[in-house]
Design a protein around this motif. Structure first.
Motif, mmCIF file in Angstrom:
data_model
loop_
_atom_site.group_PDB
_atom_site.id
_atom_site.type_symbol
_atom_site.label_atom_id
_atom_site.label_comp_id
_atom_site.label_asym_id
_atom_site.label_seq_id
_atom_site.Cartn_x
_atom_site.Cartn_y
_atom_site.Cartn_z
ATOM 1 N N MET A 1 0.849 -1.208 0.000
ATOM 2 C CA MET A 1 0.000 0.000 0.000
ATOM 3 C C MET A 1 0.877 1.248 0.000
ATOM 4 O O MET A 1 1.863 1.315 0.725
ATOM 5 N N SER A 2 0.506 2.229 -0.826
ATOM 6 C CA SER A 2 1.266 3.476 -0.878
ATOM 7 C C SER A 2 0.816 4.401 0.248
ATOM 8 O O SER A 2 -0.344 4.800 0.315
ATOM 9 N N LEU A 3 1.741 4.718 1.157
ATOM 10 C CA LEU A 3 1.437 5.645 2.245
ATOM 11 C C LEU A 3 1.541 7.088 1.787
ATOM 12 O O LEU A 3 0.820 7.957 2.284
ATOM 13 N N LEU A 4 2.457 7.347 0.867
ATOM 14 C CA LEU A 4 2.677 8.703 0.362
ATOM 15 C C LEU A 4 2.951 8.630 -1.129
ATOM 16 O O LEU A 4 3.792 7.845 -1.580
ATOM 17 N N SER A 5 2.231 9.437 -1.880
ATOM 18 C CA SER A 5 2.450 9.513 -3.324
ATOM 19 C C SER A 5 2.629 10.972 -3.716
ATOM 20 O O SER A 5 1.785 11.813 -3.405
ATOM 21 N N VAL A 6 3.743 11.272 -4.361
ATOM 22 C CA VAL A 6 4.062 12.626 -4.820
ATOM 23 C C VAL A 6 4.202 12.581 -6.332
ATOM 24 O O VAL A 6 4.983 11.793 -6.867
ATOM 25 N N GLU A 7 3.436 13.415 -7.017
ATOM 26 C CA GLU A 7 3.430 13.385 -8.469
ATOM 27 C C GLU A 7 3.644 14.783 -9.036
ATOM 28 O O GLU A 7 2.874 15.699 -8.760
ATOM 29 N N ASN A 8 4.739 14.925 -9.802
ATOM 30 C CA ASN A 8 5.043 16.147 -10.550
ATOM 31 C C ASN A 8 4.970 17.386 -9.668
ATOM 32 O O ASN A 8 4.313 18.380 -9.990
#
Length: 258
Positions: free
Chosen positions: A1-8
């Motif tokens: 599971m992704s706890l933190l996702s940062v995009e662009n």
């Protein structure tokens, strides 16, 4: 599971671009070290991921857009240890640590059994039993750092973001703190810490993200990221790389020839 996702992710301070299109994900069980020279954007990245400064791009915490979360909701999911080590009020160490429980209880409510258990565990893990009744503002810088780490632990969030958490600590407590963060990741949490000590980062982090001039230069295991060529190009140093006691050693030796 992704706890933190940062995009662009893009961010500027004044007219200066600090982050330029940053994207990465942090999952359960990862201890991610953010490394890079001064001014690379590490602190800005942590603050932008928390929604503390204006940024463009998308940040999600456990799938939820951080921009749509209240401060209390965010604090239940992420514990943040800032670079500053100031404690503003002359209260006991135990009281400072107890502030980590604030997101989990109504305003002005007393501590319940769960709160007290989390506070005791945080004090134990940071070896603060002998300090619990001391006035926090009277402690040394390194002792304050340990108290603030304990406050973050008491928050019991699934993700911990820490900005230079080992700064000001003696070698023993640096290692103890890194061991603790690795244990938290082993328990299924996620930890992201900005670090300047490359040997500490290499020996304890499961993954390193190397930043320079607001961009990700490399993202992978310590062995993949920390090469002599990258250290020369990004840090401007010649370094000795080796293995000892089951971990990687990184020793800067001299300035690289220009």
């Amino acid at each position: 599971m992704s706890l933190l996702s940062v995009e662009n992710l893009h961010a500027s301070l004044g007219r200066r671009t600090v982050l330029n299109g940053i994207s990465f994900h942090v999952g359960e069980g990862e201890f991610v070290g953010l490394i890079g020279p001064n001014g690379a954007g590490k602190s800005t990245l942590l603050r932008a991921a928390l929604g503390l400064i204006a940024a463009q791009g998308k940040v999600t915490i456990a799938g939820q857009d951080v921009a749509a979360m209240t401060a209390r909701e965010r604090a239940r999911r992420i514990a943040y240890l800032p670079q500053e080590r100031e404690i503003g009020w002359p209260v006991s160490v135990e009281t400072v640590v107890s502030l980590g429980r604030a997101p989990h209880r109504p305003a002005f409510a007393g501590l319940d059994a769960t709160d007290r258990a989390q506070i005791e565990e945080a004090i134990r893990r940071m070896e603060l039993e002998a300090f619990r009744h001391r006035t926090a503002t009277e402690l040394s810088g390194g002792e304050k750092a340990r108290v603030l780490i304990a406050r973050a632990l008491a928050q019991d969030a699934p993700l911990l973001l820490a900005d230079e958490p080992t700064a000001g600590l003696d070698p023993s407590h640096q290692i103890a703190s890194m061991r603790l963060f690795a244990e938290l990741a082993g328990e299924g949490r996620g930890v992201v810490a900005s670090l300047h000590d490359l040997s500490l980062a290499a020996r304890w982090c499961t993954r390193l993200i190397l930043l320079n001039k607001g961009a990700i230069i490399a993202d992978g295991t310590p062995g993949e990221v920390l090469t002599r060529e990258r250290l020369r190009a990004v840090y401007g140093v010649e370094a000795h790389l080796s293995e000892a006691a089951g971990g990687m050693l990184v020793v800067p030796l001299d300035m690289a020839a220009r």
